[in-house]
Design a protein around this motif. Structure first.
Motif, short mmCIF file in Angstrom:
data_model
loop_
_atom_site.label_atom_id
_atom_site.label_comp_id
_atom_site.label_asym_id
_atom_site.label_seq_id
_atom_site.Cartn_x
_atom_site.Cartn_y
_atom_site.Cartn_z
N ALA A 271 33.12 44.15 37.54
CA ALA A 271 33.21 45.18 38.49
C ALA A 271 32.16 45.31 39.72
O ALA A 271 31.04 44.89 39.44
CB ALA A 271 33.30 46.48 37.87
N ILE A 272 32.87 45.29 41.14
CA ILE A 272 32.14 45.19 42.19
C ILE A 272 32.49 46.18 43.19
O ILE A 272 33.61 46.81 43.08
CB ILE A 272 32.12 43.78 42.56
CG1 ILE A 272 33.48 43.34 42.97
CG2 ILE A 272 31.19 42.83 41.89
CD1 ILE A 272 33.69 42.21 43.91
N ALA B 153 29.14 40.88 45.28
CA ALA B 153 30.34 39.95 45.14
C ALA B 153 29.73 38.46 45.23
O ALA B 153 30.50 37.67 44.38
CB ALA B 153 31.19 40.27 46.46
N ARG B 154 28.79 38.19 45.92
CA ARG B 154 28.19 36.74 46.02
C ARG B 154 27.58 36.57 44.62
O ARG B 154 27.69 35.57 44.17
CB ARG B 154 27.08 36.57 47.06
CG ARG B 154 27.76 36.76 48.45
CD ARG B 154 26.88 37.02 49.62
NE ARG B 154 25.71 36.43 49.70
CZ ARG B 154 25.58 35.07 50.20
NH1 ARG B 154 26.37 34.60 51.06
NH2 ARG B 154 24.42 34.73 50.28
N ALA B 155 26.84 37.52 44.21
CA ALA B 155 26.08 37.41 42.85
C ALA B 155 27.26 37.25 41.53
O ALA B 155 27.12 36.34 40.59
CB ALA B 155 25.32 38.78 42.44
N ALA B 156 28.18 37.97 41.74
CA ALA B 156 29.18 37.65 40.73
C ALA B 156 30.03 36.42 40.75
O ALA B 156 30.21 35.86 39.76
CB ALA B 156 30.34 38.97 40.80
N ALA B 157 30.20 36.11 41.72
CA ALA B 157 30.93 34.84 42.26
C ALA B 157 29.83 33.67 41.49
O ALA B 157 30.62 32.49 41.00
CB ALA B 157 31.24 34.36 43.72
N GLU C 30 26.22 46.60 49.63
CA GLU C 30 26.41 46.20 48.07
C GLU C 30 27.80 45.56 47.99
O GLU C 30 27.53 44.51 46.92
CB GLU C 30 26.60 47.76 47.41
CG GLU C 30 26.72 47.58 46.02
CD GLU C 30 26.99 48.94 45.19
OE1 GLU C 30 26.42 49.20 44.33
OE2 GLU C 30 27.65 49.45 45.83
N CYS C 31 28.82 45.72 48.50
CA CYS C 31 30.06 45.01 48.26
C CYS C 31 29.67 43.22 48.45
O CYS C 31 30.03 42.43 47.73
CB CYS C 31 31.08 45.16 49.44
SG CYS C 31 31.85 47.02 49.03
#
Length: 539
Positions: A371-372, A398-402, A393-394
């Motif tokens: 969830a992001i 998003a970069r960290a999750a990817a 934050e988005c």
């Protein structure tokens, strides 16, 4: 609608939501990753598109990451996760320069230098808001859409509304993990099945649970509700940020007056032209949003007035048109010339600071589910989001999750054959008015009882009504075929219940949660964490 004409789609990654968080994640996944993006309307439509102010990032030599961290922690009223704050702020520079490298046209210094114009907003001690005039969200979202459409490994499904996550537990299996989702194809009137090795919830916030909101119609808490029903914990749902200044006009739907206008000297006035913010906070118009929103709410109730006024007309007309071209043009459509007269404004529900509990990689409690963005609770915002930290934050998460997905995707097997959506026991509804009536009732009592200022009695009244609505809608959902309005209403009722329950648990006033029965802040700050019944033995 029947299972016979539905389709089954297989992807490596399924992203539910097409705002800045979802698109940024898609663009940072490995090029060979097969990606599906579900968008409730067109790809561009979402809260990101309407973000006006900008993105907070340290670019001025007189500013520092430590100052940005301290400002965020202070505004968060003791509930920020300092690790998450530091992580976000330290990643900001790289995230912004990635956007710039993609060709995002941020506003330059007016003196023609190589730098970017930075503005200042409430809660910030320095000018650190990079922006694209007063339409930053539109510029960023448009660029991300352009990039996503050019990627051959990304398939876009517009007008698809996610209904429910598919998990092992829901299929009667032991080890729980996310396997995909069911989604309504609005154009064809059928429910399709999406199978994926990883699923990302990036559906934005819950603004439409309130009668007055700055959010677009798509912000119905879908990701938070689906994550909760799938077994994910949620945190701090009581902290709903009400933006102090939305345009007050009978024909102006959900138009936000950017905080940057106050950052550039805009003054809040009563109908008689008297300023009032100095009576509530020494920072005046640059106080954090919760303080400004409560001050406006107080004055409106005290005087029995419909709105207050935001005045920037003392600034040169050329300056106003240059820095706020969209606000200027939109207000002019309603006969308001902001270079000559003040803008009528009211507070409106704007941002959900709580959400699905995640780690710094966006991972939730459920295996292979992320969830992001506004859907997530990362710990960045605490009890009150500081202006322009939301788009940041988005981008960062998003970069960290990817990065996390890229590292582990090869180890995740494609889910086995998933059952199609079953509607063999339901019929077409002949009472759509029930959905419309419940929607209206929900938004009105949430505004009246769970708004800017709360009381124990108001929350009890809201809980009583939400309990009845939960029963009614569950019965309706079980008997009739799915429609877009029913999906959204079902989700709104879930998030409303989460907001009310969280607010009832917090017996203090802190940040965005202000309750007259408990006006003081407790000495120890604690998060409000709710656990779904199916997970109660794991809490």
């Amino acid at each position: 609608m029947s299972a016979s004409n539905s389709m089954v789609h297989h992807y490596d990654v399924l992203i539910i939501g097409s705002g800045s968080a979802g698109l940024t994640l898609a663009l940072h996944l490995a090029p060979k990753t097969r990606i599906a993006i579900l968008s409730k309307r067109t790809l561009e439509e979402g809260a990101s598109l309407y973000a006006q102010g900008g993105i907070s990032v340290v670019l001025d030599k007189n500013d520092s990451t430590q100052s940005h961290i301290e400002d965020t922690l202070r505004v968060g009223a003791g509930l920020c996760n300092e690790t998450a704050v530091r992580f976000t702020v330290e990643q900001a520079h790289e995230a912004i320069h990635w956007l710039i490298a993609q060709g995002t046209a941020f506003t330059r210094d007016s003196n023609g230098g190589p730098g970017y114009h930075l503005t200042r907003e409430g809660g910030h001690s320095h000018r650190r808001i990079i922006h694209a005039a007063d339409a930053t969200g539109r510029v960023v979202e448009t660029k991300l859409v352009q990039l996503a459409k050019a990627q051959s490994n990304i398939e876009i499904f517009e007008n698809y509304v996610a209904i429910e996550l598919i998990t092992n537990h829901k299929l009667g299996r032991d080890s729980n993990q996310c396997l995909g989702a069911y989604a309504l194809n609005r154009a064809q009137g059928r429910v399709d099945t999406f199978s994926a090795r990883c699923v990302i919830l990036a559906t934005g916030g819950t603004g439409k649970v309130y009668l007055y909101t700055s959010n677009p119609d798509v912000c119905t808490g879908d990701g938070i509700a689906m994550g909760w029903r799938a077994g994910c914990r949620v945190a701090n749902m009581e902290f709903i940020q009400f933006h102090p200044t939305c345009l007050y006009h009978p024909h102006a739907k959900s138009f936000l007056i950017t905080e940057a206008l106050r950052g550039e000297g805009g003054r809040l006035l009563l109908p008689n032209g008297a300023p009032f913010m100095h009576r509530f906070d020494r920072r005046g118009e640059l106080a954090p949003r919760d303080i400004v929103a409560r001050a406006i709410d107080h004055e409106m109730k005290r005087l029995g007035i419909d709105c207050v006024y935001l005045d920037i007309s003392h600034k040169p007309a050329a300056f106003i048109r240059q820095h706020f071209p969209n606000v200027y043009a939109h207000c002019l459509e309603f006969g308001i010339n902001i270079t000559q007269e003040p803008i009528p404004v009211v507070p409106a529900a704007h941002y959900t600071c709580g959400g699905i509990v995640t780690d710094l990689h966006g991972q939730t409690d459920l295996e292979n589910l992320y969830a992001i963005g506004e859907t997530a609770h990362t710990g960045l915002h605490g009890a009150n989001r500081m202006a322009s930290n939301s788009l940041l934050e988005c981008l960062v998460f998003a970069r960290a999750a990817a990065q996390n997905i890229n590292a582990r995707l090869a180890e995740i097997s494609q889910p086995e054959s998933l059952p199609p959506w079953d509607e063999s026991q339901v019929v077409d509804s002949e009472e759509e008015i029930v959905v419309a009536h419940n929607w209206d009732e929900l938004r009105r009592f949430m505004w009246d009882y769970v708004g800017i200022v709360r009381t124990v009695k108001r929350l009890q009244r809201a809980q009583h009504r939400i309990d009845l609505l939960l029963q009614e809608i569950a019965e309706y959902y079980g008997n009739f075929r799915i429609t877009n309005d029913l999906i959204e209403l079902r989700n709104l009722v879930v998030v409303a219940d989460l907001i009310i329950r969280s607010a009832s648990e917090r017996q203090e006033s802190r940040g965005l949660h202000y309750i007259l029965d408990y006006p003081q802040k407790k000495s120890v700050a604690r998060n409000t964490i709710l656990t779904p019944p199916a997970r109660s033995n794991l809490s």
